[in-house]
Design an enzyme around this catalytic site. Structure first.
Site, mmCIF file in Angstrom:
data_model
loop_
_atom_site.group_PDB
_atom_site.id
_atom_site.type_symbol
_atom_site.label_atom_id
_atom_site.label_comp_id
_atom_site.label_asym_id
_atom_site.label_seq_id
_atom_site.Cartn_x
_atom_site.Cartn_y
_atom_site.Cartn_z
ATOM 1 N N ASN A 143 0.800 -1.223 0.000
ATOM 2 C CA ASN A 143 0.000 0.000 0.000
ATOM 3 C C ASN A 143 0.837 1.279 0.000
ATOM 4 O O ASN A 143 0.287 2.371 -0.126
ATOM 5 C CB ASN A 143 -0.926 0.028 1.214
ATOM 6 C CG ASN A 143 -0.163 -0.014 2.529
ATOM 7 O OD1 ASN A 143 0.236 -1.088 2.966
ATOM 8 N ND2 ASN A 143 0.066 1.135 3.153
ATOM 9 N N GLY B 262 5.188 3.143 -0.385
ATOM 10 C CA GLY B 262 6.622 3.022 -0.639
ATOM 11 C C GLY B 262 6.966 2.126 -1.808
ATOM 12 O O GLY B 262 6.271 2.093 -2.830
ATOM 13 N N ILE B 263 8.049 1.399 -1.663
ATOM 14 C CA ILE B 263 8.496 0.495 -2.713
ATOM 15 C C ILE B 263 7.442 -0.557 -3.009
ATOM 16 O O ILE B 263 7.222 -0.926 -4.161
ATOM 17 C CB ILE B 263 9.835 -0.152 -2.324
ATOM 18 C CG1 ILE B 263 10.947 0.908 -2.308
ATOM 19 C CG2 ILE B 263 10.212 -1.275 -3.287
ATOM 20 C CD1 ILE B 263 12.259 0.417 -1.745
ATOM 21 N N GLY B 264 6.767 -1.043 -1.977
ATOM 22 C CA GLY B 264 5.733 -2.059 -2.178
ATOM 23 C C GLY B 264 4.640 -1.590 -3.103
ATOM 24 O O GLY B 264 4.144 -2.356 -3.945
ATOM 25 N N TYR C 150 16.847 -2.021 13.245
ATOM 26 C CA TYR C 150 16.175 -2.119 11.949
ATOM 27 C C TYR C 150 17.084 -2.817 10.935
ATOM 28 O O TYR C 150 16.654 -3.741 10.228
ATOM 29 C CB TYR C 150 15.791 -0.735 11.423
ATOM 30 C CG TYR C 150 15.295 -0.770 9.999
ATOM 31 C CD1 TYR C 150 14.005 -1.202 9.704
ATOM 32 C CD2 TYR C 150 16.127 -0.398 8.942
ATOM 33 C CE1 TYR C 150 13.554 -1.258 8.389
ATOM 34 C CE2 TYR C 150 15.680 -0.446 7.632
ATOM 35 C CZ TYR C 150 14.399 -0.876 7.365
ATOM 36 O OH TYR C 150 13.956 -0.946 6.067
#
Length: 313
Positions: free
Chosen positions: A30, A32-34, A182
Site C-alpha cells: 500500500n 513506498g516500494i511495495g 532495523y
C-alpha cells in the site's frame, strides 16, 4: 553458491512481459516500494494482492493503481505481520488454489528511541520484518508449491552491508538502537531468504527463493502517486543533486519485479541496481560475504522456528 549470470540486455523495466495468469502477493503493497512493485506488476495483467494492516490505505493504493493502470486486477488482503496468530486466517482469506509469487516487502522502522514489542513479545522490527515473514511463508508454502514455479522474493536493504546479526540478542533487549535494530532485522530477512532457497533445493521443491534490494531509494526522488505519495516541486528541486547517485522508490521496485517475472532469475541469487548497487536497472550481484555464512543462517532459522512455532518447510 549459485552462479551469477550476466543480466540480459533485452530486459526492459518499462516494457514488462505479460503475466495474465499469475497471482502475486506483495506485503506492504500500500505504500513506498511495495506500492510501486504492485503498480508495475499490475501493468503485466497479473492479479496483484496488496497485503496491508490498514484497509483504508490499501483502498487508496488500489485506487491509485487503477487510475494509472486501467483494468488492473488488484485486490487487498488484511495482513498484520506483527500478530503471528492472525497469519493463518489471512492466508485462508486469499481464497486461492495457488500463488505464483510472494514479495516479502513490508517492514516497520522506528525513529524514536523507545523499544516496542509485538503482541507475541518480540521486538517490533525483528518480529515484523523477519519473524512475521518467516511465519507467513509457512502458511503460503502449499499455495506456492501448487504453482508451476512459485517464487519467494525477499526485499532486503543495501544498508545492511555494514550490519551483522547478534544471535545472542535478536530482540535487542541488552542494547537497543533503532537504526541498528532495523538494519539487523532486514539482514535477518535476507539471510532467511537465502537459507530458504538452500532448504527448498534440498527437498527438490519447485519453489525458488530470491533476495533483492532497492539500492538507495528516496521518497524525495519518487514520482507522485496521490494520495499514496505526493512530491512537491520544492522537494523535487532539493532532491535533484541526490539523483546522481540515488533513485526513487519506483526504480527501487525494479529488482523485485524482475525477480518475480524473469524466468532467468534463479533461486539463491541476490539482485540489486546496476550502478554501484545504488541506482539503475536490476542485475545479479555476488552474495555479500556476511550473507554467505550458512552456519549463522542455520542458527537463525532454528531460532525463528522456535520463536514462531512455524516449520516453514
Amino acid at each position: 553458491m549459485p552462479s551469477i549470470p550476466s543480466a540480459p540486455p533485452s530486459w526492459d523495466v518499462h516494457r514488462l512481459p505479460r503475466a495474465d495468469d499469475r497471482v502475486v502477493l506483495v506485503t506492504g503493497g500500500n505504500a513506498g516500494i511495495g506500492y510501486f512493485i504492485a503498480e508495475q506488476l499490475s501493468t503485466t495483467g497479473a492479479t496483484v494482492v496488496l497485503g496491508s494492516r490498514s484497509p483504508k490505505k490499501a483502498e487508496a493504493a488500489m485506487a491509485a493503481i487503477r487510475e494509472r493502470v486501467p483494468g488492473a486486477r488488484v485486490r487487498a488482503l488484511r495482513l498484520d505481520l506483527a500478530d503471528l496468530s492472525s497469519l493463518e486466517t489471512a492466508v485462508d482469506a486469499l481464497d486461492l488454489t495457488h500463488l505464483d509469487a510472494v514479495v516479502h516487502n513490508a517492514g516497520v522502522a522506528l525513529d524514536d528511541p523507545p523499544r516496542r514489542e509485538t503482541v507475541d513479545g518480540h521486538e517490533l522490527m525483528f518480529g515484523t520484518n523477519h519473524l512475521g515473514h518467516f511465519a507467513l511463508t509457512t502458511w503460503l508454502m502449499p499455495l506456492l508449491s501448487a504453482a508451476p514455479a512459485g517464487r519467494v522474493v525477499t526485499m532486503g536493504s543495501f544498508a545492511v552491508k555494514t550490519e551483522r546479526l547478534d544471535l545472542d540478542d535478536p530482540h535487542s533487549r541488552q542494547d537497543y538502537r533503532p537504526k541498528r535494530t532495523y538494519g539487523r532485522s532486514k539482514l535477518a530477512q535476507m539471510s532467511f531468504g537465502l537459507e530458504l532457497d538452500r532448504r527448498l533445493r534440498a527437498t527438490g521443491s519447485t519453489v525458488a527463493s530470491v533476495v533483492v534490494h532497492p539500492g538507495g531509494a528516496l521518497d524525495s526522488l519518487t514520482p507522485s502517486r496521490p494520495p499514496v505519495h505526493v512530491r512537491t516541486l520544492g522537494t523535487r528541486l532539493r532532491a535533484a543533486p541526490a539523483g546522481v547517485l540515488l533513485q526513487g522508490k519506483d526504480a527501487g521496485a525494479w529488482s523485485a519485479v524482475r525477480a518475480v517475472l524473469d524466468p532467468d532469475v534463479r533461486g539463491g541469487q541476490l539482485w540489486g541496481p546496476s550502478a554501484f548497487g545504488l541506482r539503475g536497472r536490476p542485475r545479479p550481484e555476488p552474495v555479500w560475504a556476511h550473507l554467505a555464512d550458512t552456519a549463522a543462517a542455520a542458527r537463525l532459522w532454528d531460532m525463528s522456528r522456535a520463536m514462531t512455532g512455524s516449520a516453514c518447510i
